[in-house]
Design a protein around this motif. Structure first.
Motif, mmCIF file in Angstrom:
data_model
loop_
_atom_site.group_PDB
_atom_site.id
_atom_site.type_symbol
_atom_site.label_atom_id
_atom_site.label_comp_id
_atom_site.label_asym_id
_atom_site.label_seq_id
_atom_site.Cartn_x
_atom_site.Cartn_y
_atom_site.Cartn_z
ATOM 1 N N ARG A 1 0.959 -1.136 -0.249
ATOM 2 C CA ARG A 1 -0.119 0.438 -0.110
ATOM 3 C C ARG A 1 0.856 1.062 -0.135
ATOM 4 O O ARG A 1 0.793 2.176 -1.062
ATOM 5 C CB ARG A 1 -1.045 0.213 1.400
ATOM 6 N N THR A 2 2.072 1.052 0.788
ATOM 7 C CA THR A 2 2.972 2.168 0.923
ATOM 8 C C THR A 2 3.467 2.928 -0.867
ATOM 9 O O THR A 2 3.555 3.708 -0.986
ATOM 10 C CB THR A 2 4.002 2.227 2.137
ATOM 11 N N GLU B 1 2.122 1.641 -2.857
ATOM 12 C CA GLU B 1 1.322 1.668 -3.883
ATOM 13 C C GLU B 1 1.692 0.760 -5.019
ATOM 14 O O GLU B 1 0.713 0.283 -6.361
ATOM 15 C CB GLU B 1 0.839 2.776 -4.934
ATOM 16 N N LYS C 1 -0.257 -2.923 -6.731
ATOM 17 C CA LYS C 1 -0.552 -3.926 -6.768
ATOM 18 C C LYS C 1 -0.847 -4.677 -7.806
ATOM 19 O O LYS C 1 -1.002 -4.535 -9.187
ATOM 20 C CB LYS C 1 -2.415 -2.614 -7.272
#
Length: 72
Positions: free
Chosen positions: A12-13, A15, A17
């Motif tokens: 998440r940090t 970004e 995916k």
């Protein structure tokens, strides 16, 4: 699973995916995954924190038949 292995990376940090990479090592003592991944069309070694990163191996585990039944 064998290392090195092809993986999908979620962080998440950063970004990320499903970013593709190759897992080279896991350093539990220092708390990071060592991964080779493509950044701007070049391969780079990246150290990703274990606590903030999900790693999914691209190759599934083979199915193993059980020689016993679980009584329910």
């Amino acid at each position: 699973m064998e290392i090195p292995a092809k993986i999908s990376i979620f962080n998440r940090t950063l970004e990320m995916k499903g970013k593709q990479g190759t897992l080279i090592a896991v350093n539990v003592d220092a708390g990071y995954y060592e991964v080779v991944m493509e950044v701007q069309q070049r391969n780079h070694t990246v150290l990703l924190p274990i606590a903030e990163t999900v790693v999914i191996f691209n190759e599934a585990l083979p199915a193993i038949a059980a020689d016993f039944e679980v009584e329910r």
